[in-house]
Write an enzyme that holds these catalytic residues in place. Sequence first.
Site, PDB file in Angstrom:
ATOM      1  CG  HIS A 184      -2.171  -0.851   0.953  1.00 14.34           C
ATOM      2  ND1 HIS A 184      -2.877  -1.452   1.944  1.00 14.34           N
ATOM      3  CD2 HIS A 184      -2.792  -1.186  -0.209  1.00 14.34           C
ATOM      4  CE1 HIS A 184      -3.889  -2.125   1.418  1.00 14.34           C
ATOM      5  NE2 HIS A 184      -3.858  -1.975   0.128  1.00 14.34           N
ATOM      6  CD  GLU A 411      -4.146  -9.839 -20.140  1.00 17.65           C
ATOM      7  OE1 GLU A 411      -4.060  -9.423 -18.973  1.00 17.65           O
ATOM      8  OE2 GLU A 411      -5.217 -10.242 -20.645  1.00 17.65           O
ATOM      9  CG  ASP A 435      -1.519 -11.180 -16.194  1.00 19.68           C
ATOM     10  OD1 ASP A 435      -1.036 -11.854 -15.273  1.00 19.68           O
ATOM     11  OD2 ASP A 435      -2.638 -10.648 -16.121  1.00 19.68           O
ATOM     12  CB  CYS A 482      -2.858  -1.321 -21.284  1.00 20.93           C
ATOM     13  SG  CYS A 482      -3.273  -3.073 -21.256  1.00 20.93           S
TER      14      CYS A 482
END
Length: 552
Positions: A184, A411, A435, A482
Amino acid sequence: MTELRGVGIGLGVAQGPVARMAEPLPAPDDGPSGLSGAEETARVREAVAAVARELEQRGAQAGGAAQDVLEAQAMMAEDPSLEAEIDTRIGAGRTAEFAVYDAFATFRDTLTAMGGYLGERAADLDDVAQRVIARLRGVPAPGVPDPGYPFVLVAKDLAPADTALLDLDKVLALVTTEGGPTSHTAILAREKSIVAVVGAVSATGLVEGEMVIVDAAAGVVTTEPSAEELERARNRAADRASAAAAPITPGALGDGTPVPLLANLGKPEGAVEAVALGAEGVGLFRTEFLFLSANQAPTVEQQRESYTQLLAAFPGKKVVVRVLDAGADKPLAFLNDAHEENPALGLRGIRALRASEDILREQLTALAEADAATDADLWVMAPMVATVEETEYFVAIARDYGIKTAGVMVEVPSSALLADRILVDADFASIGTNDLTQYTLAADRLLGSVAAFQDPWHPAVLRLIREVGDAGRIHGKPVGICGEAAADPLLAVVLVGLGATSLSMAPTALADVRASLLLYSLDDARTIAEAALAANDAASARDAARAAAARE
């Protein structure tokens, strides 16, 4: 001078004196309680509720991704399983403080053992426990120091509640000894454009007041820097600030070759900031946010409302929406609740949607209706496509609902190797480098023990990207990027050299990438890409690209 290495978050550089986070509260004694079980239970309930409400209030004040993180922490604090564990310890005669400490530690150890994304949530549990114990003791929870001057904050890891409300006029950079790119601290530092290096294990030796340079782009913290090094870092920071403040222009190479720079978004609310930071559209809109917090699929009406809000923010511009990508690290009970030994290789992406086709059809219905109500240029793509047949299936069903531009995400290696055939049917391809790297190098992107393999600079990954770029050029079809790779300014140049026609990234990375592209022509980009391809590993590819770029 010493260089401490970690994982850089963002692309900036900063310098300043170290200020260390306060040490955690000492562990409570494992002694019997002098109060009744009912009294200790009442104390815990009050403290937990107070901490949860404080986290929610901090989230509301911070907004954005920070609000999501802090609301999740508040839910974690009031988790019924944790409550039961605390009650068991109080029932055995322990104090409320020790019951909280021990119960949270047990849950933390369980998450740590899982590794990856869940392992990095362990720090969040520690923070909640510290806050509850501080409340029970009537003392302030450990927080961000305030030495009275701007500083580089050094900590074991930074709690979301602290990261969310950092005073960026005082905190010049973050350095943590733990955490990784999905912690985080990393997520919120990225959103706030804070210069950060996480997982710098050797930073435990940094002392209060010591001058350091934090270079996020290189993932390095430099101690005892020379005057020349400090000046060089100041110039880099000034150049970056100038680039960010420069008038926003469409993405392009130095020879005028257009390279549209698009935004990766997870919620419609992020559109306003993306536009302000220069996004020319959306290259990846993740629709999972509508599904992940629900016990059942959202209605067509609920989806249409969100998609309309997104599309309305980009009149006349391209908006690429990815249909639901569930499975693996994003399981959904109403889509696929069967246990899988290896969910990353299981029923996820387009496979899961085909198994529950009504969800896909409802999503396409909502997208088509939102498209009809707005002026954006809607493109829709399927995730995790592995075969030509899956491409034909998705494009056909998208056409049934009036979707004018239907594409696929590349991917997995099979779709990259078959790109010349896939792009016969698909209108475009979008490469998800996160990925693609995972599946090419057989390294789970959520598993910390193989994190070193998760590097899109690896020549094997770059070769697959070139396959897709070549196929796009042959068929005259767009090929976008992306994944996180597009946010790396030098790698962005390489990707264009490999055939990418657009780049999509976190909005905060747009200025750096825009400035980097302008330094090179298309021929330069191809030369730099070839240098990277000729290397044998990721580090060598990066070095070769830097050397080639310096010559251009």
